[in-house]
Design a protein around this motif. Sequence first.
Motif, PDB file in Angstrom:
ATOM      1  N   ALA A 168       0.823  -1.212   0.000  1.00  0.00           N
ATOM      2  CA  ALA A 168       0.000   0.000   0.000  1.00  0.00           C
ATOM      3  C   ALA A 168       0.857   1.261   0.000  1.00  0.00           C
ATOM      4  O   ALA A 168       0.646   2.173  -0.814  1.00  0.00           O
ATOM      5  N   VAL A 169       1.822   1.325   0.906  1.00  0.00           N
ATOM      6  CA  VAL A 169       2.601   2.556   1.053  1.00  0.00           C
ATOM      7  C   VAL A 169       3.655   2.687  -0.049  1.00  0.00           C
ATOM      8  O   VAL A 169       3.934   3.797  -0.514  1.00  0.00           O
ATOM      9  N   ALA A 170       4.219   1.570  -0.500  1.00  0.00           N
ATOM     10  CA  ALA A 170       5.156   1.641  -1.628  1.00  0.00           C
ATOM     11  C   ALA A 170       4.450   2.219  -2.854  1.00  0.00           C
ATOM     12  O   ALA A 170       5.040   3.007  -3.614  1.00  0.00           O
ATOM     13  N   HIS A 171       3.194   1.845  -3.045  1.00  0.00           N
ATOM     14  CA  HIS A 171       2.420   2.397  -4.171  1.00  0.00           C
ATOM     15  C   HIS A 171       2.258   3.904  -4.031  1.00  0.00           C
ATOM     16  O   HIS A 171       2.436   4.655  -5.012  1.00  0.00           O
ATOM     17  N   LEU A 172       1.921   4.371  -2.837  1.00  0.00           N
ATOM     18  CA  LEU A 172       1.758   5.812  -2.631  1.00  0.00           C
ATOM     19  C   LEU A 172       3.077   6.554  -2.857  1.00  0.00           C
ATOM     20  O   LEU A 172       3.102   7.634  -3.459  1.00  0.00           O
ATOM     21  N   LEU A 173       4.164   5.967  -2.409  1.00  0.00           N
ATOM     22  CA  LEU A 173       5.477   6.580  -2.609  1.00  0.00           C
ATOM     23  C   LEU A 173       5.838   6.634  -4.090  1.00  0.00           C
ATOM     24  O   LEU A 173       6.436   7.607  -4.562  1.00  0.00           O
ATOM     25  N   ALA A 199       4.150  -0.751   6.338  1.00  0.00           N
ATOM     26  CA  ALA A 199       4.153   0.653   5.909  1.00  0.00           C
ATOM     27  C   ALA A 199       5.463   1.332   6.288  1.00  0.00           C
ATOM     28  O   ALA A 199       6.057   2.071   5.488  1.00  0.00           O
ATOM     29  N   ARG A 200       5.932   1.076   7.489  1.00  0.00           N
ATOM     30  CA  ARG A 200       7.189   1.685   7.946  1.00  0.00           C
ATOM     31  C   ARG A 200       8.369   1.193   7.113  1.00  0.00           C
ATOM     32  O   ARG A 200       9.288   1.956   6.812  1.00  0.00           O
ATOM     33  N   ARG A 201       8.338  -0.072   6.746  1.00  0.00           N
ATOM     34  CA  ARG A 201       9.420  -0.621   5.935  1.00  0.00           C
ATOM     35  C   ARG A 201       9.491   0.096   4.594  1.00  0.00           C
ATOM     36  O   ARG A 201      10.575   0.412   4.097  1.00  0.00           O
ATOM     37  N   ALA A 202       8.329   0.378   4.003  1.00  0.00           N
ATOM     38  CA  ALA A 202       8.304   1.079   2.720  1.00  0.00           C
ATOM     39  C   ALA A 202       8.826   2.507   2.856  1.00  0.00           C
ATOM     40  O   ALA A 202       9.609   2.983   2.024  1.00  0.00           O
ATOM     41  N   VAL A 203       8.405   3.202   3.920  1.00  0.00           N
ATOM     42  CA  VAL A 203       8.835   4.590   4.136  1.00  0.00           C
ATOM     43  C   VAL A 203      10.331   4.660   4.394  1.00  0.00           C
ATOM     44  O   VAL A 203      11.022   5.576   3.920  1.00  0.00           O
ATOM     45  N   ASP A 204      10.861   3.695   5.121  1.00  0.00           N
ATOM     46  CA  ASP A 204      12.291   3.699   5.435  1.00  0.00           C
ATOM     47  C   ASP A 204      13.160   3.572   4.193  1.00  0.00           C
ATOM     48  O   ASP A 204      14.342   3.937   4.213  1.00  0.00           O
ATOM     49  N   ASP A 205      12.577   3.054   3.109  1.00  0.00           N
ATOM     50  CA  ASP A 205      13.342   2.860   1.875  1.00  0.00           C
ATOM     51  C   ASP A 205      13.406   4.112   1.012  1.00  0.00           C
ATOM     52  O   ASP A 205      14.124   4.117  -0.008  1.00  0.00           O
ATOM     53  N   VAL A 206      12.677   5.173   1.386  1.00  0.00           N
ATOM     54  CA  VAL A 206      12.610   6.372   0.543  1.00  0.00           C
ATOM     55  C   VAL A 206      13.045   7.592   1.347  1.00  0.00           C
ATOM     56  O   VAL A 206      12.414   7.959   2.356  1.00  0.00           O
ATOM     57  N   GLU A 207      14.091   8.226   0.907  1.00  0.00           N
ATOM     58  CA  GLU A 207      14.604   9.406   1.601  1.00  0.00           C
ATOM     59  C   GLU A 207      13.584  10.549   1.532  1.00  0.00           C
ATOM     60  O   GLU A 207      12.980  10.805   0.487  1.00  0.00           O
ATOM     61  N   GLY A 208      13.374  11.204   2.666  1.00  0.00           N
ATOM     62  CA  GLY A 208      12.458  12.334   2.728  1.00  0.00           C
ATOM     63  C   GLY A 208      11.018  11.959   2.982  1.00  0.00           C
ATOM     64  O   GLY A 208      10.170  12.841   3.144  1.00  0.00           O
ATOM     65  N   ALA A 209      10.716  10.676   3.028  1.00  0.00           N
ATOM     66  CA  ALA A 209       9.336  10.237   3.299  1.00  0.00           C
ATOM     67  C   ALA A 209       9.098  10.138   4.796  1.00  0.00           C
ATOM     68  O   ALA A 209      10.016   9.842   5.572  1.00  0.00           O
ATOM     69  N   SER A 210       7.859  10.391   5.203  1.00  0.00           N
ATOM     70  CA  SER A 210       7.506  10.305   6.625  1.00  0.00           C
ATOM     71  C   SER A 210       6.181   9.575   6.781  1.00  0.00           C
ATOM     72  O   SER A 210       5.363   9.549   5.865  1.00  0.00           O
ATOM     73  N   LEU A 211       6.002   9.002   7.963  1.00  0.00           N
ATOM     74  CA  LEU A 211       4.771   8.257   8.262  1.00  0.00           C
ATOM     75  C   LEU A 211       4.234   8.701   9.610  1.00  0.00           C
ATOM     76  O   LEU A 211       4.907   8.558  10.634  1.00  0.00           O
TER      77      LEU A 211
END
Length: 332
Positions: A168-173, A199-211
């Motif tokens: 879900a979150v990787a798609h949004l990113l 969701a946190r795992r996906a956010v951690d993979d993208v610099e500048g992303a927050s959850l």
Amino acid sequence: MAVKIKDVAAHAGVSVGTVSNVLNGRDTVSPGVVERVRAAIDALGYVRNDAARQLRAGRSRAIALVVLDVGNPFFAAVARGAEARAAADGYVVLLGSSGADADQERLYVDQFREQRVAGVLLTPADAGGDVVEHLAAAGIPVVLVDEQTAGDDVCTVSVDDVEGGHLAVAHLLEQGRRRIAFVAGPLTTRQVADRLAGARRAVDDVEGASLEVIETDAMTVLAGRAAGKELRERADRPDAIFAANDLLAVGVLQALTMLGGIRVPDDIALVGYDDIDFAAATVVPLTSVRQPAEALGSTAVDLLLRQLDGGVDPAERQVRFQPELVVRASSG
């Protein structure tokens, strides 16, 4: 006065044993006698005393299914799958809804045990409780549905919710969103915690992303609407929302589009979870992580029947399905 089996036998001019053979579908009775017995049953209005038969047999042809919320279309779909599989083997499904309350769950389990059900399918309200041990002590087989934390000796069917949250979150990113809010439901619920971990795992993979995590006390449309209202009124709104189930997502969508004039997905993209039947029919069709709900129900019954027929190989006791992202207009 209730008509008894001996009354049917007298009316048909046969023995009680012959009537019993007809009722149990045995092929030792000639077609002519079967027709005569059935005519007597119809004429007298005889209704079989199944409770007495269960007492003699030690169990019924009923399977209990206890879910967290029967009002959630996801669990309704699980029940449909369970009913279809059970009916294929001559069983019926008795449904109970615990409301995610451990005391209510125990009440249902005790009542079903008294009715000598063949087995119990359970989505536990308290994963750390002793309900499974309680049923095992009574000799009643159990399959946990939408649950994967039990020991290797317990049969479970589940979905990889960590992977679902990641999808879900990787798609949004991938859509360029960076300020993501997770409308969670109770974080003590195992499924919610797993979806958050993904969701946190996906956010951690993208610099500048927050959850940001927004916990609600329930996973309902009303709870989602309240969370959406709160987010709508903030100056620092997120640019994407991942909701822990579709009911929450529908409530969020109502608050944003119908009450707040926010454009979905232009201003805020939205993803839900479960892909319930009406996810595609919301005012903005909802992107969602699909769980194979009916397959969960049918597989749970299959595992239960295999336990009744002699057991399940340890390597086959835990069945885990993979989720699927279904992209629609709400995420762009």
